[in-house]
Design an enzyme around this catalytic site. Sequence first.
Site, PDB file in Angstrom:
ATOM      1  N   GLY A 208       3.349   2.731  -2.460  1.00  0.00           N
ATOM      2  CA  GLY A 208       2.769   3.523  -3.538  1.00  0.00           C
ATOM      3  C   GLY A 208       1.748   2.697  -4.278  1.00  0.00           C
ATOM      4  N   HIS A 209       0.495   3.128  -4.277  1.00  0.00           N
ATOM      5  CA  HIS A 209      -0.551   2.408  -4.980  1.00  0.00           C
ATOM      6  C   HIS A 209      -0.939   3.179  -6.239  1.00  0.00           C
ATOM      7  CE1 HIS A 209      -1.863   0.164  -1.074  1.00  0.00           C
ATOM      8  NE2 HIS A 209      -0.775  -0.309  -1.608  1.00  0.00           N
TER       9      HIS A 209
ATOM     10  N   ARG B   4      12.383   2.812  -8.826  1.00  0.00           N
ATOM     11  CA  ARG B   4      13.410   1.780  -8.960  1.00  0.00           C
ATOM     12  C   ARG B   4      12.900   0.603  -9.795  1.00  0.00           C
ATOM     13  NH1 ARG B   4      15.411   0.419  -2.940  1.00  0.00           N
ATOM     14  NH2 ARG B   4      13.147   0.374  -2.628  1.00  0.00           N
TER      15      ARG B   4
ATOM     16  N   ARG C 130       9.655   4.478  22.582  1.00  0.00           N
ATOM     17  CA  ARG C 130       8.824   5.473  23.272  1.00  0.00           C
ATOM     18  C   ARG C 130       9.418   6.878  23.192  1.00  0.00           C
ATOM     19  NH1 ARG C 130       8.768   0.814  27.515  1.00  0.00           N
ATOM     20  NH2 ARG C 130      10.941   1.324  27.197  1.00  0.00           N
TER      21      ARG C 130
ATOM     22  N   ASP D  34       3.916  -4.747  -4.344  1.00  0.00           N
ATOM     23  CA  ASP D  34       3.723  -4.392  -5.764  1.00  0.00           C
ATOM     24  C   ASP D  34       2.843  -5.403  -6.499  1.00  0.00           C
ATOM     25  OD1 ASP D  34       5.676  -2.265  -5.384  1.00  0.00           O
ATOM     26  OD2 ASP D  34       7.205  -3.813  -5.538  1.00  0.00           O
TER      27      ASP D  34
ATOM     28  N   LYS E 227      -2.348  -4.294  -5.109  1.00  0.00           N
ATOM     29  CA  LYS E 227      -3.367  -4.186  -4.051  1.00  0.00           C
ATOM     30  C   LYS E 227      -4.216  -2.944  -4.201  1.00  0.00           C
ATOM     31  CE  LYS E 227      -0.158  -4.297  -0.938  1.00  0.00           C
ATOM     32  NZ  LYS E 227       0.946  -4.558  -1.884  1.00  0.00           N
TER      33      LYS E 227
ATOM     34  N   GLN F 227       2.822  -2.913   1.132  1.00  0.00           N
ATOM     35  CA  GLN F 227       3.907  -3.874   0.925  1.00  0.00           C
ATOM     36  C   GLN F 227       3.347  -5.298   0.776  1.00  0.00           C
ATOM     37  OE1 GLN F 227       4.566  -1.616   3.867  1.00  0.00           O
ATOM     38  NE2 GLN F 227       5.543  -0.194   2.467  1.00  0.00           N
TER      39      GLN F 227
ATOM     40  N   VAL G 150      -6.657  -8.133 -15.695  1.00  0.00           N
ATOM     41  CA  VAL G 150      -5.981  -8.357 -16.984  1.00  0.00           C
ATOM     42  C   VAL G 150      -5.517  -7.051 -17.629  1.00  0.00           C
ATOM     43  CG1 VAL G 150      -7.158 -10.543 -17.448  1.00  0.00           C
ATOM     44  CG2 VAL G 150      -8.221  -8.394 -18.178  1.00  0.00           C
ATOM     45  N   GLY G 151      -5.462  -5.975 -16.836  1.00  0.00           N
ATOM     46  CA  GLY G 151      -5.019  -4.685 -17.361  1.00  0.00           C
ATOM     47  C   GLY G 151      -5.039  -3.641 -16.266  1.00  0.00           C
TER      48      GLY G 151
ATOM     49  N   ASN H  90       6.384   4.881   2.107  1.00  0.00           N
ATOM     50  CA  ASN H  90       7.247   3.991   1.332  1.00  0.00           C
ATOM     51  C   ASN H  90       6.404   3.108   0.417  1.00  0.00           C
ATOM     52  OD1 ASN H  90       6.163   2.677   3.577  1.00  0.00           O
ATOM     53  ND2 ASN H  90       7.916   1.328   3.855  1.00  0.00           N
TER      54      ASN H  90
ATOM     55  N   THR I 265       9.579   5.150  -5.728  1.00  0.00           N
ATOM     56  CA  THR I 265      10.986   5.489  -5.990  1.00  0.00           C
ATOM     57  C   THR I 265      11.368   5.456  -7.462  1.00  0.00           C
ATOM     58  OG1 THR I 265      11.677   3.182  -5.779  1.00  0.00           O
ATOM     59  CG2 THR I 265      11.635   4.521  -3.757  1.00  0.00           C
TER      60      THR I 265
END
Length: 430
Positions: free
Chosen positions: A40-41, A303, A144, A13, A16, A224, A414-415, A38, A301
């Site tokens: 989220g960008h 969260r 496998r 978070d 990136k 991540q 900066v934003g 899992n 999520t």
Amino acid sequence: MPTLVVVGTQWGDEGKGKVVDVLTEQADFVVRFQGGNNAGHTLVINQKKHILHLIPSGIFRPNTICVIGNGVVVDPEVLINEIEKLKKEGVDISPNKLIISEKAQTIMPYHKALDIARETKAAQNKIGTTCRGIGPCYEDKVARKGFRLIDLTYPETFKEKLKKFLEEKNFLLKYLNAEPLRFEEIYEKYVAFGEYLKPYLTDVSQVLWNAQKSGKNILFEGAQGTFLDIDHGTYPYVTSSNTIAGNACCGSGLGPTEINSVLGIVKAYTTRVGEGPFPTELHDELGDILREKGGEYGATTGRPRRCGWLDLVMVKTALRLNGLTNLAVTKLDVLSGLKTIKLCIGYKCEGEVIDFFPSDLEKLKKVEPVYQELPGWEEDISQVKNFKELPESAKNYIKFIENYLQVPIALLSVGPERESCFLLKNPFNT
């Protein structure tokens, strides 16, 4: 020609996706090399918010080819929905624009069912996964017993394997007090997914090799962050893949001698989602202020994220693990209005001060942060376009980070908008 890996230096978070979106102006290829939906960008382009989960952030650049590497675990339904949504928005997402490794592993319905059932059974001792089936899919890959995406395009072979695997998974679901899954529903749906995705599937390693040899710029987009790495993170409160820069090679099929530089993304404070130790966490009103002002809620999520002061001990350890050549500092604007700002520069640990992140979680739980306090700034910096325009206190904050870590800062944000990022140097050039 330059190849650049972009990784998070904290618990994810860090922003990136936005940084990658800005840098893709120089990139011919953008490659996701690990994780799944899992991640989220969140991107804000022309004041419109876009949230991506599997498709690389470069998809909004007309001349950039987006690549999903073999190290990614793919939920076909999520990917197809994402493709269709972008199509409706007028984004070019043809097989010439998006290519997917035929070796990428497939998230199956039983992976998600097992993820949910395990977290439910664990109750107070849960890890805090997104319940997207990521971990169970990586488990099957190592055992496998997984399906590569290309397997979905061979219905008869897929059928025989699915029958065998599903019997075992239903046995586990029953043990976990969850409902068993039906073969027919999974088989028909996933064969259809294979048919849809087939035009996008290819040998990504070969494509990237040819691109690199023909002088193309390649940007690798991590998901991540460093301390969610399955080996080097705060295990077991981690994700199920290697998130550090070295995995860009394994997760794409391009050799390590082809990587030129690594950019580490540092949020101007620290956040994490889920369980696990967090030395600089703020449990007071200030933590709530950072969360609300920074919009610290999961893109996948929803969260709420735990918030705290910037931990430079963490970032210094991330520097070592990733071989960082440059840094990008994001969300600097969130700190505006604070009279003083703290940075963690060491840990008191068993009677001594250390400057590295302990891998022993029992030690990590007991460390006390050693803080450096700097003056804050009142000014709104969200419209600043270069380093010179920043208030002196903000400049000093950035200089302190750079001097402590001894790594140049190449980019500031900066934003939320694309235009809120500005380069201090080109991270493609070490």
